[in-house]
Design a protein around this motif. Structure first.
Motif, PDB file in Angstrom:
ATOM      1  N   UNK A  35       0.835  -1.201   0.000  1.00  9.85           N
ATOM      2  CA  UNK A  35       0.000   0.000   0.000  1.00  9.85           C
ATOM      3  C   UNK A  35       0.866   1.245   0.000  1.00  9.85           C
ATOM      4  N   UNK A  36       2.026   1.196   0.680  1.00  9.89           N
ATOM      5  CA  UNK A  36       2.923   2.363   0.619  1.00  9.89           C
ATOM      6  C   UNK A  36       3.315   2.632  -0.824  1.00  9.89           C
ATOM      7  N   UNK A  37       3.707   1.570  -1.537  1.00 13.35           N
ATOM      8  CA  UNK A  37       4.187   1.749  -2.907  1.00 13.35           C
ATOM      9  C   UNK A  37       3.090   2.306  -3.793  1.00 13.35           C
ATOM     10  N   UNK A  38       1.889   1.724  -3.695  1.00 12.20           N
ATOM     11  CA  UNK A  38       0.810   2.180  -4.570  1.00 12.20           C
ATOM     12  C   UNK A  38       0.420   3.606  -4.234  1.00 12.20           C
ATOM     13  N   UNK A  39       0.291   3.904  -2.932  1.00 11.58           N
ATOM     14  CA  UNK A  39      -0.116   5.261  -2.542  1.00 11.58           C
ATOM     15  C   UNK A  39       0.919   6.277  -3.004  1.00 11.58           C
ATOM     16  N   UNK A  40       2.213   5.954  -2.808  1.00 14.86           N
ATOM     17  CA  UNK A  40       3.259   6.902  -3.199  1.00 14.86           C
ATOM     18  C   UNK A  40       3.248   7.147  -4.691  1.00 14.86           C
ATOM     19  N   UNK A  41       3.204   6.055  -5.472  1.00 17.70           N
ATOM     20  CA  UNK A  41       3.273   6.243  -6.913  1.00 17.70           C
ATOM     21  C   UNK A  41       2.039   6.982  -7.413  1.00 17.70           C
ATOM     22  N   UNK A  42       0.893   6.722  -6.772  1.00 15.78           N
ATOM     23  CA  UNK A  42      -0.319   7.445  -7.170  1.00 15.78           C
ATOM     24  C   UNK A  42      -0.138   8.932  -6.898  1.00 15.78           C
ATOM     25  N   UNK A  43       0.385   9.249  -5.706  1.00 18.68           N
ATOM     26  CA  UNK A  43       0.596  10.660  -5.363  1.00 18.68           C
ATOM     27  C   UNK A  43       1.562  11.301  -6.343  1.00 18.68           C
ATOM     28  N   UNK A  44       2.648  10.600  -6.652  1.00 21.77           N
ATOM     29  CA  UNK A  44       3.641  11.168  -7.570  1.00 21.77           C
ATOM     30  C   UNK A  44       3.029  11.367  -8.946  1.00 21.77           C
ATOM     31  N   UNK A  45       2.180  10.437  -9.356  1.00 17.43           N
ATOM     32  CA  UNK A  45       1.544  10.553 -10.670  1.00 17.43           C
ATOM     33  C   UNK A  45       0.652  11.799 -10.731  1.00 17.43           C
ATOM     34  N   UNK A  46      -0.121  11.985  -9.660  1.00 11.63           N
ATOM     35  CA  UNK A  46      -0.992  13.166  -9.633  1.00 11.63           C
ATOM     36  C   UNK A  46      -0.159  14.440  -9.677  1.00 11.63           C
ATOM     37  N   UNK A  47       0.924  14.466  -8.877  1.00 18.29           N
ATOM     38  CA  UNK A  47       1.781  15.658  -8.862  1.00 18.29           C
ATOM     39  C   UNK A  47       2.407  15.870 -10.234  1.00 18.29           C
ATOM     40  N   UNK A  48       2.796  14.753 -10.891  1.00 14.96           N
ATOM     41  CA  UNK A  48       3.415  14.879 -12.209  1.00 14.96           C
ATOM     42  C   UNK A  48       2.433  15.465 -13.205  1.00 14.96           C
ATOM     43  N   UNK A  49       1.147  15.101 -13.075  1.00 16.61           N
ATOM     44  CA  UNK A  49       0.150  15.702 -13.969  1.00 16.61           C
ATOM     45  C   UNK A  49       0.064  17.204 -13.720  1.00 16.61           C
ATOM     46  N   UNK A  50       0.073  17.587 -12.435  1.00 15.00           N
ATOM     47  CA  UNK A  50       0.024  19.022 -12.118  1.00 15.00           C
ATOM     48  C   UNK A  50       1.221  19.734 -12.723  1.00 15.00           C
ATOM     49  N   UNK A  51       2.404  19.105 -12.605  1.00 17.44           N
ATOM     50  CA  UNK A  51       3.609  19.731 -13.147  1.00 17.44           C
ATOM     51  C   UNK A  51       3.495  19.850 -14.657  1.00 17.44           C
ATOM     52  N   UNK A  52       2.889  18.841 -15.278  1.00 16.96           N
ATOM     53  CA  UNK A  52       2.756  18.876 -16.729  1.00 16.96           C
ATOM     54  C   UNK A  52       1.842  20.023 -17.171  1.00 16.96           C
ATOM     55  N   UNK A  53       0.760  20.222 -16.405  1.00 11.74           N
ATOM     56  CA  UNK A  53      -0.173  21.288 -16.762  1.00 11.74           C
ATOM     57  C   UNK A  53       0.456  22.659 -16.539  1.00 11.74           C
TER      58      UNK A  53
END
Lengths: 612, 154, 99
Positions: A35-53
């Protein structure tokens, strides 16, 4: 919405910190690490989308003097879209790993390395300083080795170690070249800041280009430096294959190569370096796909395709025309999607059946429908069948070759198209011997993998379709900001074409079913009065292309391929006489080594005094 | 400066004692004394950060060494080195190094241009960096010392 | 000033003497510790002026110390492993380093 530049740090250090946390979670906490791995990667993915926008972001720590900074991160169109996809792959792989890796040893390390790899990859994409880039690049190399050592279910420890060692040697050796190339580049341009380097030209710049290219293609896995991927395929867990050689290493290697072509070197269509890259690309495409056709192991077959597809990217970028480079980058993106999709469906099959040998698989289409459909879509994509995404990027690469000028380039075009056809041929073999044909008795009762394994497959297959049918979307959003506006000549409207294809398929199905209306009769088979089990008459797909293998011209080539004549790693043994001389100097005494260091220091001192 | 020179002389003495003692615990205490002198010199010259670094060094290194001595051997029973071809090569290297260091390099030091004043980044970051280095070292120690998952021995 | 530098150099040489002429692993580590301290001091003296010590010089000194500490902890761990494996801390007995 405005973002603070500090958010860039999160994408790098959050996964690393979470990885360290995974090391600390005790074994008895169920699903803790997962769950740590999934939660972290999900958070990073969301942040990466924000950075992309967000528009361009730059994070710098203060100078510590002499123009050196600890951290210099910069996100612009290219790096932020790569960041988004590396995080997406991180998320999908950690989802997939929940079930796939369950019950294996060294899980704690596995998740640590996985998250460390993600953080370092993000760091490499974001860093605007070549030295910082090199550091993150190196971390990815080390985690590749460490992830390999975790090992697949069926490989012996020696084999796992050999594969890891080989990848470390080849990539590490190429990284030495990369280091030298970066040194030369610094000498020429006078700065390590990537965004400040202007395109260089001249003999020394060409040397720098070749050196950096070696580093890039060893990571991406193009021909002279590809041989670690097939070896690793049998030794490493399939999820690792999907994560590193399948997607992240390709993204990293091609990112560096395209930065080199676009920003650091005066690269024009038809220049000698362009020709070199195109030759490397074309040879890689053909040779690797020929090897892929005759493989019996699912993972090995896929890994040779991972090499072959790298050829398309190098070929596309090597053309130097805007559309060719765009096609190369788009193919890098598409390849990461369908290649990790294929590796993951291979992993799903392996998870369900415990088997990787194509000869022992078969008839799984009904038992594992989602895996089958995802694998089929990805296989059609990689073979460049419209309307999936692989077709579109290959089309752009072809067009880049045509626009590159010289008329003799048709040979590259033929190589690329022929490679595409052979890819399709070898995937016909893979699909047939895994999912179609006769189902062996041992595989009765095989069920579809759980939802955590099918979700990544569905996502990747869906991306294949979306990026193919609406190909304008990724081109305008991701690629055009990097290489400039891209105009595709010819009449090809992906959406319209898809509709036409669907109509054609529907008509085909109707005709097929009309044919089916005629009543057929199934009867048991007899030979010599004995009933014959259908299983005994099955046609295994593994024999599909043996005719090519034993054809006069190719049989010699294949034999040499198996003797590793084309494997640069096996030439290490010719270096041994030299190293034997060196090993005499190694007498195993600390004092001797210290003396050698002292002589090195003395020479350095004298040089410094002489210069200063 | 005189006080610093005297303290440096004492450090050299402590170092020699540490290297000559056959009893390893005493040798380590002597090294610790040298470390304390190092801290005193740093604070005396106004180098606060280096002084704190010295405190960390002594605080970690000395207990670790004592622990290592406890797990290995408390007495340095090794013979002095004999003169062989190898040793002659070593001696020549050392003499050459000493000559180059003391004759060529050291006289250049006072003439060096003054070091540019640094614009430090956020303080937290540099501490984070040192902590990361130490954590990496500890991870390495764990990897070296762990026995599970090791092939070939034990 | 030059006397201070020379004393630092001598301290370094003392450490070097320990590394080269001592066979006990712990003694070798002690020698390296002395060398690391002398390097730290050179940085301090380099940045010294009447007002104190310059920032970059301090940073470099700190990096040298912490890096040296990290290396030495690894060496201690390795020496314990070597002792477990060979039953001795004498480096001339541990010759399996030769490949």
């Amino acid at each position: 919405m405005s973002l603070s530049p500090g958010i860039l740090l999160i994408t790098i250090f959050l996964p690393m910190a979470a990885g360290l946390l995974c090391l600390l979670v005790p074994d008895r906490v169920r699903w803790g690490r997962e769950s740590i791995a999934v939660a972290t990667t999900l958070a990073v993915f969301v942040i990466a989308i924000l950075i992309f926008i967000a528009p361009e972001l730059r994070f710098q720590t203060g100078e510590i003097g002499l123009g050196i900074r600890y951290l210099d991160l910069y996100s612009y169109s290219f790096s932020s879209f790569l960041l988004m996809f590396s995080s997406l792959f991180g998320l999908l792989i950690s989802l997939f790993s929940i079930r796939y890796m369950q019950g294996r040893g060294r899980l704690r390390e596995y998740y640590f390395y996985l998250l460390l790899t993600l953080g370092a990859t993000n760091g490499a994409f974001l860093s605007d300083n070549l030295i910082l880039f090199l550091a993150f690049w190196g971390i990815v190399m080390v985690t590749l080795f460490l992830l390999t050592t975790i090992g697949s279910r069926d490989a012996s420890p020696e084999r796992v170690f050999d594969a890891g060692h080989k990848s470390l040697m080849i990539i590490g050796g190429a990284d030495m070249a990369l280091l030298l190339g970066i040194g030369l580049l610094w000498y020429l341009s006078g700065t390590f800041t990537m965004s400040a380097i202007t395109p260089q030209s001249g003999g020394m710049a060409t040397a720098a280009f070749v050196l950096i290219m070696l580093g890039a293609i060893s990571k991406a896995g193009a021909m002279p430096l590809h041989s670690w991927i097939p070896n690793m395929a049998e030794a490493a867990p399939t999820s690792v294959m999907a994560f590193l050689p399948g997607s992240l290493d390709k993204l990293l290697g091609i990112y560096l190569l395209s930065r080199m072509v676009l920003n650091f070197y005066e690269f024009s269509p038809g220049c000698p370096m362009s020709l070199l890259l195109m030759i490397i690309g074309a040879v890689t495409i053909i040779a690797a796909v020929m090897m892929a056709m005759v493989q019996h192991d699912m993972r090995k077959l896929l890994s040779f395709h991972a090499v072959s597809q790298a050829g398309y990217m190098v070929l596309g970028i090597g053309t130097g025309t805007p559309i060719g480079v765009a096609g190369g980058i788009f193919h890098m993106l598409n390849n990461s999607i369908f290649k990790s999709g294929l590796f993951l469906s291979g992993g799903s099959v392996e998870h369900g059946t415990g088997e990787n040998d194509l000869g022992k698989l078969g008839g799984l289409a009904k038992a594992m429908p989602i895996t089958f459909i995802a694998c089929l879509i990805c296989a059609l994509s990689i073979s460049g069948v419209p309307p999936f995404n692989g077709f579109f990027s290959k089309w752009m690469v072809y067009q880049g070759i045509l626009e590159a000028g010289a008329s003799q380039f048709w040979i590259f075009l033929i190589a690329a198209m022929f490679g595409s056809a052979l890819t399709l041929a070898s995937f016909v073999k893979l699909i047939h011997s895994t999912f179609l044909g006769q189902k062996p008795r041992e595989l009765e009762g095989v069920k579809e993998s759980g939802i955590s394994m099918t979700i990544p497959l569905i996502v990747l297959a869906a991306l294949c379709v979306v990026f193919g049918v609406f190909a304008q979307l990724p081109i305008t959003q991701f690629i055009a900001p990097v290489v400039g506006p891209v105009t595709v000549s010819g009449v090809w409207s992906p959406t319209l074409a898809t509709v036409l294809l669907l109509v054609a398929l529907a008509i085909g199905l109707i005709i097929y079913f009309i044919g089916k209306i005629r009543v057929t009769r199934e009867v048991p088979m007899y030979i010599g009065g004995e009933t014959l089990d259908p299983v005994e008459t099955s046609v295994p797909g593994t024999r599909f292309y043996d005719t090519i293998r034993f054809m006069g011209v190719f049989s010699g080539l294949y034999r040499r391929g198996e003797e590793a004549v084309f494997d640069i790693y096996s030439y290490g043994k010719y270096v041994l006489p030299v190293t034997r001389v060196l090993s005499v100097l190694h007498n195993g005494r600390l004092t001797t080594y210290v003396s050698w260091c002292l002589w090195g220091l003395i020479i350095l001192f004298l040089i410094l005094v002489g210069v200063g | 400066m005189v006080a610093v020179n005297v303290l440096l002389g004492l450090m050299i003495l402590a170092g020699l004692v540490a290297l000559e003692m056959r009893n390893l615990r005493v040798a380590i205490y002597s090294l610790g004394a040298g470390g304390v002198l190092f801290i005193v010199i740093s604070f005396l010259m106004g180098a606060l950060e280096v002084g704190i670094g010295g405190v960390i060094l002594v605080a970690i290194l000395i207990p670790l060494l004592i622990w290592a001595v406890g797990r290995t051997t408390g007495e340095d029973t090794t013979a002095r080195m004999r003169l062989e071809v190898n040793e002659i090569f070593v001696l020549i290297s050392i003499v050459a190094f000493i000559v180059v260091l003391l004759v060529v390099i050291i006289p250049l030091f006072p003439e060096l241009p003054s070091v540019p004043e640094a614009v430090e980044g956020p303080m937290g970051l540099s501490i984070l960096r040192e902590v990361l280095v130490l954590l990496a070292a500890l991870a390495g120690v764990w990897a070296v010392l762990r026995l599970v998952g090791r092939r070939g021995d034990k | 000033m030059i006397a201070t530098y020379t004393l630092c150099a001598i301290l370094f040489l003392v450490g070097l003497y320990g590394v080269v002429r001592r066979k006990n692993l712990i003694k070798v580590i002690i020698g390296i510790a002395i060398m690391v301290q002398s390097v730290g001091l050179v940085f301090v003296v380099l940045g010294y002026s009447e007002g104190g010590v310059g920032g970059i010089s301090q940073t470099m000194g700190l990096v040298a110390l912490i890096g040296g500490l990290a290396v030495m902890t690894l060496m201690i761990a390795t020496s314990i492993r070597l002792h477990q494996k060979y039953g001795t801390s004498d480096i001339s007995e541990i010759r399996r380093l030769k490949g």
